[in-house]
Design a protein around this motif. Structure first.
Motif, mmCIF file in Angstrom:
data_model
loop_
_atom_site.group_PDB
_atom_site.id
_atom_site.type_symbol
_atom_site.label_atom_id
_atom_site.label_comp_id
_atom_site.label_asym_id
_atom_site.label_seq_id
_atom_site.Cartn_x
_atom_site.Cartn_y
_atom_site.Cartn_z
ATOM 1 N N GLY A 37 -5.809 1.396 4.981
ATOM 2 C CA GLY A 37 -4.365 1.466 4.811
ATOM 3 C C GLY A 37 -3.630 1.524 6.134
ATOM 4 O O GLY A 37 -2.608 0.880 6.327
ATOM 5 N N GLU A 38 -4.190 2.310 7.085
ATOM 6 C CA GLU A 38 -3.562 2.418 8.404
ATOM 7 C C GLU A 38 -3.555 1.074 9.123
ATOM 8 O O GLU A 38 -2.593 0.711 9.799
ATOM 9 C CB GLU A 38 -4.309 3.457 9.258
ATOM 10 C CG GLU A 38 -4.006 4.885 8.856
ATOM 11 C CD GLU A 38 -4.872 5.908 9.577
ATOM 12 O OE1 GLU A 38 -4.384 7.020 9.798
ATOM 13 O OE2 GLU A 38 -6.038 5.599 9.904
ATOM 14 N N LYS A 39 -4.659 0.353 8.969
ATOM 15 C CA LYS A 39 -4.732 -0.967 9.621
ATOM 16 C C LYS A 39 -3.626 -1.884 9.114
ATOM 17 O O LYS A 39 -2.951 -2.556 9.892
ATOM 18 C CB LYS A 39 -6.089 -1.616 9.339
ATOM 19 C CG LYS A 39 -7.207 -1.074 10.198
ATOM 20 C CD LYS A 39 -8.495 -1.821 9.952
ATOM 21 C CE LYS A 39 -9.612 -1.159 10.749
ATOM 22 N NZ LYS A 39 -10.928 -1.696 10.428
ATOM 23 N N LYS A 40 -3.436 -1.909 7.805
ATOM 24 C CA LYS A 40 -2.449 -2.811 7.223
ATOM 25 C C LYS A 40 -1.025 -2.369 7.574
ATOM 26 O O LYS A 40 -0.154 -3.176 7.857
ATOM 27 C CB LYS A 40 -2.626 -2.896 5.701
ATOM 28 C CG LYS A 40 -3.960 -3.522 5.285
ATOM 29 C CD LYS A 40 -4.114 -4.935 5.835
ATOM 30 C CE LYS A 40 -5.508 -5.503 5.671
ATOM 31 N NZ LYS A 40 -5.855 -5.832 4.295
ATOM 32 N N LEU A 89 0.823 0.798 -0.424
ATOM 33 C CA LEU A 89 1.306 -0.516 -0.847
ATOM 34 C C LEU A 89 2.832 -0.533 -0.918
ATOM 35 O O LEU A 89 3.483 -1.461 -0.450
ATOM 36 C CB LEU A 89 0.712 -0.855 -2.219
ATOM 37 C CG LEU A 89 1.025 -2.243 -2.759
ATOM 38 C CD1 LEU A 89 0.230 -3.297 -2.014
ATOM 39 C CD2 LEU A 89 0.693 -2.319 -4.248
ATOM 40 N N ARG A 90 3.388 0.548 -1.459
ATOM 41 C CA ARG A 90 4.836 0.623 -1.601
ATOM 42 C C ARG A 90 5.516 0.684 -0.221
ATOM 43 O O ARG A 90 6.508 0.017 0.025
ATOM 44 C CB ARG A 90 5.214 1.843 -2.442
ATOM 45 C CG ARG A 90 6.585 1.694 -3.074
ATOM 46 C CD ARG A 90 6.787 2.645 -4.239
ATOM 47 N NE ARG A 90 6.151 3.925 -4.014
ATOM 48 C CZ ARG A 90 5.495 4.609 -4.961
ATOM 49 N NH1 ARG A 90 5.372 4.127 -6.162
ATOM 50 N NH2 ARG A 90 4.962 5.775 -4.677
ATOM 51 N N ILE A 91 4.928 1.457 0.670
ATOM 52 C CA ILE A 91 5.509 1.578 2.013
ATOM 53 C C ILE A 91 5.497 0.225 2.725
ATOM 54 O O ILE A 91 6.489 -0.216 3.304
ATOM 55 C CB ILE A 91 4.734 2.629 2.850
ATOM 56 C CG1 ILE A 91 4.974 4.025 2.274
ATOM 57 C CG2 ILE A 91 5.159 2.582 4.305
ATOM 58 C CD1 ILE A 91 4.003 5.078 2.790
ATOM 59 N N VAL A 92 4.340 -0.441 2.645
ATOM 60 C CA VAL A 92 4.196 -1.737 3.300
ATOM 61 C C VAL A 92 5.181 -2.747 2.703
ATOM 62 O O VAL A 92 5.893 -3.458 3.417
ATOM 63 C CB VAL A 92 2.734 -2.239 3.175
ATOM 64 C CG1 VAL A 92 2.639 -3.720 3.446
ATOM 65 C CG2 VAL A 92 1.833 -1.457 4.131
ATOM 66 N N ALA A 93 5.250 -2.778 1.364
ATOM 67 C CA ALA A 93 6.137 -3.735 0.695
ATOM 68 C C ALA A 93 7.600 -3.450 1.035
ATOM 69 O O ALA A 93 8.371 -4.366 1.315
ATOM 70 C CB ALA A 93 5.910 -3.677 -0.812
#
Lengths: 250, 482
Positions: free
Chosen positions: A149-152, A181-185
């Motif tokens: 998750g940190e990488k993404k 996923l929500r944070i990234v999106a």
């Protein structure tokens, strides 16, 4: 923004892309879906200019300019960004130092002086807040010991810092739990504007609930075999890829 | 616009010349080639040395004659013909008693080209410097400032005359004349080098620095450094080296002895950039060096080295941890490219109780080079609670180079704690592409990756030196990924 015409590409003499046609306009989000081995990641690498991939036919135009002969870093300078499926580790190089180098190299290519330190700091502060990144994280060695998750999240942070025109997200959802996923999106959605475009490469429809595409394309055996709106993604989620394979192979 | 390929890069590297490879035509007095008792006597006489020193040299010469050149290192080279080397060469215009104004203008021009300012007005901030060209020391700056603190920093040839009691007391006590082939040779023929003494309780207020330069062809350089830190004192010492590009191999066989008395600390940093030979492996300096330090109770010696030059390197800066609670450290970056060969590492000899040593070695190999780490950690039977931590990392570029690690551990005390970690990695196409994709070109990407790899050691260098070393790493490795 991006026009791909009849693109054929191979790696080590193995033909992978067999005539891709794709047009992405500014302000649009395109999703590229497809079963394993259909050529999704290859398409991303070819657009980004990875050397091992040889374009055997067709053209890639970025804002009307043929970029085929440009090196990967030159494409990056023109605003192409790839969020990697498997980001590599660079021990001893902090996220901050890496970003500073990337930004200043891009500025140098454009004939601009280095970004002043205070401006850089301000930008880092803003963008790390946007992606809910702990500042301590930024002094760690790039991707070393990072969780999936940190990488993404770090990839999207870099995207935020570099402000690309065309962002390609290659399987950004893999390895992310629902919160990440929500944070990234959210990050991607906030960075979206009428002047840039996003290509989302994904296996599953899940990410597309958060980053809503204008168009969905299905890649199979090196070709785009079906295109449609966001409802196509739902259909794929429900029925899988077999019906498409049958349609194509028939 | 065509792509800038790895081949282009490699081509560019080949044509990249060694920046310090110029030769300055200064009038020199050079002894005839060859080595015998008369030459040893002549060197001693030239230096106006006292009788004991001459005898010491002759004794060393006798020892050397009976010795054989060692061949256990993981290096291959044509053994030097010791009778074909001139053992003394000095720029004639240099008279150590004269002031800087009297120095040969050609010599000053050479320093300028090397980026060294001997002019005290324009000096590097807070660095006192001794400069050794070929066989003699030509300028020592800041002597007066240092003298006020009672610090002695001068060419060893002068120290032998001015402070014979100190030199005689310590020289050869850490690296005896019988120690090894090159040390014996050095003891017989050394012509200059630096001597440094820090009195009790004095913290040396500036970095002390010696700059070594081989200028004359067909000569060897044999410098001798002796550094004594008296009880409770502190000194940080820097050493830099360059040589002209020549087709022949030049020999450099130095000896460095450090003595850290009770509670003293010595930090010794080296940036070694001797001429490495050309891309085909012709020419370059043979760097066969013996460096060793002794720690008395609670003392600490820290060696930091950045080795980018020389055709062949044979060098093991070591610590004898004699006193209880003493600390030895070795931080090293060794870069080899083209046909360079390096066999380098350290020895940590734990004799006292609660002694502690740390070894961090970073080897970077490119081209067709071979890079070996060789280290010994020895814990004697009375060294209770000794601790060692060793970490040896190797970074490879391309498919034609080699990295080797030879760690030796001898523990004779059950309370010893010894840790050894080793890694080998390769700069991957994937790492390069990742950087490229972020707008960083291949050359810059390699510099970034190498600097990241070397960071732990670079951080140990004094600031100005660290920046220099960083640049040097980049120059040494430009375009070496294959």
């Amino acid at each position: 923004m991006l026009q791909i015409k009849n693109l054929h590409a191979s790696v080590e003499d193995k033909s992978i892309l067999k005539g891709i046609n794709l047009e992405v306009k500014a302000g649009e989000v395109h999703a590229i879906m497809g079963p394993n081995g259909s050529g999704k990641s290859t398409l991303a690498s070819v657009i980004a200019g990875k050397e091992e991939y040889e374009v055997t036919d067709g053209t890639i135009l970025l804002e009307g300019e043929d970029i085929e002969d440009l090196a990967a870093e030159e494409r990056a300078h023109k605003g192409v960004f790839l969020s990697f499926q498997y980001p590599v580790e660079i021990p001893g190089v902090s996220v901050t130092n890496f970003m500073k180098t990337a930004i200043n190299e891009t500025r140098k290519a454009k004939g601009l002086p280095d970004m002043p330190a205070n401006e850089m700091l301000k930008m880092i502060r803003e963008k790390s807040e946007l992606l809910e990144i702990d500042r301590k994280f930024l002094s760690r060695s790039l991707n070393e010991g990072f969780s999936g998750g940190e990488k993404k999240r770090n990839e999207i942070f870099q995207m935020a810092m570099l402000e690309p025109k065309l962002a390609i997200l290659d399987e950004t959802d893999s390895g992310l739990d629902i919160d990440a996923l929500r944070i990234v999106a959210n990050g991607v959605n906030k960075l979206k504007s009428k002047d840039n475009a996003v290509i989302v490469i994904t296996h599953y429809q899940r990410l597309l609930d958060y980053i809503v595409p204008d168009f969905v394309h299905v890649l199979y055996k090196g070709r785009i075999v079906k295109s449609g709106g966001k409802e196509l993604a739902h259909e794929l989620e429900e029925k899988g890829y077999d019906w498409i394979k049958e349609e194509v192979d028939a | 616009m065509s792509k800038y390929t790895e081949d282009d890069l490699r081509e560019e590297l080949k044509t990249k010349e060694y920046e310090y490879g110029f030769f300055t035509d200064i009038e020199s007095e050079t002894f005839p080639i060859g080595l015998n008792e008369d030459i040893v006597r002549a060197i001693s006489m030239k230096k106006e040395e006292p009788e004991w020193m001459t005898e010491w040299r002759l004794e060393a010469f006798k020892v050397w004659k009976a010795m054989e050149e060692p061949d256990w290192a993981n290096v291959n080279y044509t053994k030097p013909d010791f009778q074909a080397i001139a053992y003394y060469s000095a720029p004639v215009a240099v008279d150590p008693n004269k002031t800087l104004d009297d120095v040969d203008p050609d010599l000053l021009a050479m320093y300028k080209k090397l980026g060294i300012s001997v002019d005290e007005q324009k000096k590097m901030n807070n660095v006192a410097m001794d400069i050794v060209v070929d066989s003699v020391s030509v300028a020592t700056t800041f002597k007066k400032t240092l003298a006020e603190k009672g610090i002695i920093f001068m060419p060893i040839s002068e120290a032998i005359k001015e402070h014979p009691e100190l030199v005689r007391k310590y020289i050869g006590t850490i690296v005896p004349t019988t120690d090894n082939f090159y040390a014996a040779l050095n003891s017989a023929v050394f012509s200059d080098g630096s001597f440094c003494y820090i009195p009790k309780g004095v913290k040396c207020p500036m970095e002390l620095s010696t700059y070594f330069r081989i200028n004359q062809g067909g000569t060897g350089q044999f410098e001798r450094t002796l550094l004594v830190a008296d009880k409770g004192s502190y000194v940080s010492y820097l050493e830099g080296c360059t040589a002209p590009s020549r087709d022949e191999n030049q020999l450099h066989a130095a000896v460095v002895e450090l003595i850290a008395l009770e509670d003293a600390e010595i930090k010794y940093s080296t940036v070694q950039n001797w001429y490495p030979g050309n891309a085909e492996g012709k020419g370059g300096v043979y760097n066969f060096v013996t460096k060793r330090g002794l720690c008395e109770k609670n003392a600490k010696i820290s060696w930091t080295q950045v080795e980018t030059g020389s055709a062949v390197t044979w060098k093991y800066p070591s610590c004898i941890l004699k006193g209880d609670n003493s600390v030895g450290e070795f931080y090293s970056i060794a870069v080899t490219n083209n046909h360079q060969q390096a066999d380098t590492g350290t020895k940590m000899i734990h004799l006292g109780k609660n002694t502690k040593s740390t070894i961090i070695s970073k080897g970077i190999s490119a081209g067709k080079s071979q890079n070996s780490y060789r280290g010994l950690v020895q814990i004697s039977s009375r060294a209770d609670n000794a601790r060692n931590f060793s970490q040896c990392d190797s970074l490879l570029m391309g498919n034609e180079c080699g990295a080797h690690t030879f760690p030796y551990i001898e523990a004779k005390n059950k309370t010893a704690q010894i840790e050894h970690e080793a890694t080998t990695s390769k700069i991957g196409e994937d790492q390069i592409f990742y950087c490229n994709q972020r707008g960083i070109d291949t050359e810059k990407a390699i510099a970034l990756i190498v600097n990241g790899f070397s960071k732990e050691v670079l951080n140990k260098l004094p600031m100005e030196f660290a920046i220099e070393a960083q640049k040097l790493l980049e120059i040494s490795l430009e375009g070496s990924v294959g």
